[in-house]
Each structure stands twice: as C-alpha cells, then as structure tokens.
Design a protein around this motif. Sequence first.
Motif, PDB file in Angstrom:
ATOM      1  N   LEU A 364     -14.656   3.637 -55.621  1.00 24.21           N
ATOM      2  CA  LEU A 364     -13.290   3.110 -55.711  1.00 24.21           C
ATOM      3  C   LEU A 364     -12.624   3.066 -54.341  1.00 24.21           C
ATOM      4  CD1 LEU A 364     -11.908   4.819 -58.956  1.00 24.21           C
ATOM      5  CD2 LEU A 364     -12.256   2.363 -58.589  1.00 24.21           C
ATOM      6  N   LEU A 365     -12.779   4.128 -53.563  1.00 30.24           N
ATOM      7  CA  LEU A 365     -12.202   4.156 -52.223  1.00 30.24           C
ATOM      8  C   LEU A 365     -12.812   3.084 -51.327  1.00 30.24           C
ATOM      9  CD1 LEU A 365     -12.002   8.024 -51.622  1.00 30.24           C
ATOM     10  CD2 LEU A 365     -10.083   6.455 -51.981  1.00 30.24           C
ATOM     11  N   MET A 366     -14.122   2.869 -51.461  1.00 28.17           N
ATOM     12  CA  MET A 366     -14.778   1.841 -50.658  1.00 28.17           C
ATOM     13  C   MET A 366     -14.269   0.450 -50.977  1.00 28.17           C
ATOM     14  SD  MET A 366     -16.879   2.746 -48.278  1.00 28.17           S
ATOM     15  CE  MET A 366     -17.803   1.204 -48.096  1.00 28.17           C
ATOM     16  N   SER A 367     -13.829   0.240 -52.198  1.00 30.54           N
ATOM     17  CA  SER A 367     -13.322  -1.086 -52.570  1.00 30.54           C
ATOM     18  C   SER A 367     -12.047  -1.443 -51.799  1.00 30.54           C
ATOM     19  CB  SER A 367     -13.059  -1.149 -54.079  1.00 30.54           C
ATOM     20  OG  SER A 367     -11.924  -0.383 -54.435  1.00 30.54           O
ATOM     21  N   GLN A 368     -11.333  -0.426 -51.333  1.00 33.37           N
ATOM     22  CA  GLN A 368     -10.061  -0.664 -50.650  1.00 33.37           C
ATOM     23  C   GLN A 368     -10.100  -0.315 -49.167  1.00 33.37           C
ATOM     24  OE1 GLN A 368      -7.643  -2.158 -52.489  1.00 33.37           O
ATOM     25  NE2 GLN A 368      -9.204  -2.090 -54.118  1.00 33.37           N
ATOM     26  N   PHE A 369     -10.979   0.586 -48.774  1.00 33.42           N
ATOM     27  CA  PHE A 369     -10.993   1.064 -47.387  1.00 33.42           C
ATOM     28  C   PHE A 369     -12.423   0.989 -46.830  1.00 33.42           C
ATOM     29  CE2 PHE A 369      -7.840   3.467 -49.860  1.00 33.42           C
ATOM     30  CZ  PHE A 369      -6.668   3.063 -49.222  1.00 33.42           C
ATOM     31  N   HIS A 370     -12.742  -0.146 -46.200  1.00 38.39           N
ATOM     32  CA  HIS A 370     -14.095  -0.340 -45.665  1.00 38.39           C
ATOM     33  C   HIS A 370     -14.045  -1.138 -44.362  1.00 38.39           C
ATOM     34  CE1 HIS A 370     -13.339  -3.533 -48.798  1.00 38.39           C
ATOM     35  NE2 HIS A 370     -13.530  -4.280 -47.718  1.00 38.39           N
ATOM     36  N   TYR A 371     -13.090  -0.795 -43.503  1.00 36.56           N
ATOM     37  CA  TYR A 371     -12.833  -1.639 -42.338  1.00 36.56           C
ATOM     38  C   TYR A 371     -13.136  -0.988 -40.994  1.00 36.56           C
ATOM     39  CZ  TYR A 371     -10.359  -4.115 -46.014  1.00 36.56           C
ATOM     40  OH  TYR A 371     -10.040  -4.750 -47.188  1.00 36.56           O
ATOM     41  N   GLY A 372     -13.620   0.256 -41.006  1.00 38.76           N
ATOM     42  CA  GLY A 372     -13.885   0.887 -39.724  1.00 38.76           C
ATOM     43  C   GLY A 372     -14.722   2.137 -39.850  1.00 38.76           C
ATOM     44  N   VAL A 373     -15.113   2.674 -38.691  1.00 46.68           N
ATOM     45  CA  VAL A 373     -15.974   3.844 -38.650  1.00 46.68           C
ATOM     46  C   VAL A 373     -15.326   5.043 -39.326  1.00 46.68           C
ATOM     47  CG1 VAL A 373     -17.043   5.539 -37.112  1.00 46.68           C
ATOM     48  CG2 VAL A 373     -17.188   3.093 -36.573  1.00 46.68           C
ATOM     49  N   GLY A 374     -14.048   5.302 -39.023  1.00 49.89           N
ATOM     50  CA  GLY A 374     -13.367   6.461 -39.586  1.00 49.89           C
ATOM     51  C   GLY A 374     -13.314   6.427 -41.099  1.00 49.89           C
TER      52      GLY A 374
END
Length: 493
Positions: A364-374
Amino acid sequence: MTIEVDSSRHEDGTGKSGFGARFALILIALLWASQLNGLMGLMSGNAQSQIAIHYHTTQIAWFSQIGLLIGVATTPFTAKLAGMYGKKRVLATITALGLVGDFVAAFSTNYETLLVGRAISGFYGPSVALVYALARDVFPRRLVGPANGLLGGGMGLLALGGPFLSGWILDDFGYRGILWFMTIATGISLLALLTLVPESPVREERTPLDWTGGILLGCGVASVIYGVGEGSGWGWTSGRTLAFIGCGLLAVLAFLVVESRVSHPIFPISLLGRRRVWSTFMVTGLITGATFGQGMILNLLVLMPNIPGLSDGLGWSATKNAWVGAPASILILATSVATGFLARRVDTRILLATGGALMVLSTLLMSQFHYGVGQLMAIGVATALGMGLIMALVPIMIIESVSPKEQAMGNGAQNIMTGVTQGVLTQVAFALVAHDSNVMKGTAFYVDDSYSMSYLTFAGILAVATVLVALIPKTKHLDEVEVGQAATATAAV
C-alpha cells in the motif's frame, strides 16, 4: 542394509545448542542447492537482452520459460521417485541433469541449441522441494526450525549478492560468462551434495510409477502457465490462449479422476482431503505468488528510464538498485533465521498472518510513495520483515502439515502451487503496468498511474491471502512433529 531409527529422536545426543561443524557443512550444501535456481533465474533475466541481440531472436521469452515448463512438468515424478529411492539420490540426479543442460547451453553456437540446454537444465526445477524435504530428515529436532528458516532466508543472501555478481560477470564477460558461471555453480552444488549431505532413511513403498497421472498433472499445469504467459501477446480471448488454458485445466481434472482409480497414484488425493494440508498449500501458494508477483512491478519501476511525458520509471542502473536493496536483503536473512527459532514457540499461523499484514502495508505504501531512494529504503524495512517471515514459514508449515513419508510429495505439491500462482500473478502484474503504456519504436514505457494501480491491486490480493490464513487449522507444533531421523539413525549391515 537396514536402517533402525531411534524412536525418541528428541536431540542428536550432543547436548550442544549450535549447529556444530558437521551440521553446518550439511546446511551450507543444502543452502547452495536451495538458492541455485533463484540465482540462475536472476542471472538469466539480466542476460536476456544480450542474448536476444546476439541471436537476433524475437522469441527470447523461451530462454527462461522453457526451463520453468520442464521443471513444473517433471515435479510429480521427481517427488514420487525421491520418496521411493531417496531424496539425496534423486536430488543429485536432477542436479547432474541440470549440469548437462548448463554445459550444452554454454557450448551452444545457435539459439536452438541454447534452448535445448535450457530445457535439459529445467529438470533441476524441483530441487527446492527436495532440499526442504531432505532438511527435515538430516537435522535433529532442535535444528529443523532454524535450518529451514536459514534455507528460506537464503533468498536474502541471493537478493544481496546476486545483482552485484550478475552485473560484474555480465559487464566483464558478457552473456557467455553468465552461462559458464551457471555451469560452475551447478557443478559445485553436485559435488557438495555427494560429499557432505547424508541420505534420508525415510522411504515410501516402491510401487509402479503412475505415468498417466504424472503426465496429466505436469503437462496440464505447464499448459496453463504457458497459456497465461502468452496471453498478453496473443490476446486473452484468442483461440490459442483459451486452448492452452482450457486444455491444461481439463488435464488437471482428468488427473483427479485417474488418481482416484489407480492402485498406486503418483500423488495421494487423500492428502489434499485433509484441511490442514489443502489450506496450507492454498494460502502459502497465494501469498508467495503475490509477494513475488509484486516484486516484478518494482523491477520495472526502478529500471525503466525516466522520460517526461513518456516513461515514469526511476531510471536506475542495476548496480544502484542493488545498493539500495542491500539493507533490506540483510534484514530478510536475519528475519528468516529468527523466524526459524520463533516457530518452535509461536503458532506459525500467527507468524504467517503477521508476515502477510506487513506485505499488505508495504505494498500500500509503495502505491503512493515510490519516487526516491529514501522512500524505497524506508518501505523496504516492512517488505523485508514480511518476506523474511513468509519465506521461512512456508517449508516449516509443510513440515507441520504432513508426515515424514509425505514430505517430498508435500513439498512437490506446494512447489507446483507456488509456480502456478507466481506465473499467473506475474502476468497479471505485467498486464496492469502495461495497460496505459506508451509505445515508441516497438518498446513499451509505463506511466505512474499504472504503477500505483498495480501496487493497489496486489495489496488487495495479499490482504485476501492474509485473511485466508484463518482457514488453516491448528496442528502439531514444530517441536512436536517427527523430524531429525537421519541425524540419529544407525545403520546395520
């Protein structure tokens, strides 16, 4: 020779708390064998583009698919023969076949010969099922959980070192270097099995082999996987797609009819009649298939280029991806080892549900936050904890569900279940990300909304699989099941 087994089988008689040199060497040999398939898959996937360009072929999918199909088709026979003639003996035999296939592929001078080699090496496909079954018999009770946890957690070692190793070989020696490394690695595995691992004394009754049932099951399942794999290219409603999937399902139904009538079935249907067995197979197959399926989305996300208006990938190199994923790989390994110890005291159903819940959260988190290394490294903590739990628990829960004589058959059946779900769900993942893709010069590029929707879909699948854990009934605890037979067996000639 006759084998007498100490009926107590509580400990190995040493009173030691660690593995000891003997069991450590056995564990290393089995760990190498258990991770060999995964390493080959990782390396062959990285080498595919070079091979396609070198041989000017549009049929590069066969490079990885043909071995998978052979492995699935031969699993029923491999599991049955292992039960009758010895798990180590059969594992060494299919490893030798894999070595022959690797040699053919390494020496190949055309694409057709390369595929022949890959097909022969596919006989090694059922090896993981035999490794876990053998581990139950060669370790004493107190080490079965930790050993299986470490074998499952070996995926963490593979995920950590595999990308770096593959990148180095491919960059410096090309695809031919990958083929030769496969050959060397398989040869080392065969040598370690022959010299370090004892044979299991557990045997099934030797009966005539049920060729009809084995062919129906193996070919039926392979047909379904092949049809699903080609569905996106042929069209999901095309005659060829429906024919392969339909004929495969009919073959599986025919297998069920045959097995209910033959005197010595290749797979005892009565085993699936037990709720603990079928529920464990179904839930672990679904949750494992979904876990690996959503992993394909991540590979596309990080490796596809970032081209504004065309492609929303991150554009990382394989080496950068390896560095970013390294901490999670270490955590997977540590979690798996810890799970092996926890399984001796904690209900494995609770641990599996925990792993599933963590995978739901991370997806679920990956669906919204997948834009950088951190972001990927932070979410990777939850992913690693979930994957570590799941990978370690699958072989342990099979041990808890079946008897020692059923172990090879049980692992084989679960291996088929996982292969089918993983194959189908991987195709689902690809179809989802490709839904709104942009095509330029014959290459598809994927957009951010498709990545997000794909992750949300897989979060839903993982949530369903986690809820279904409730279907699994309580059974014997890991410390109560019959294990460690070869560790305490004595031979009388």
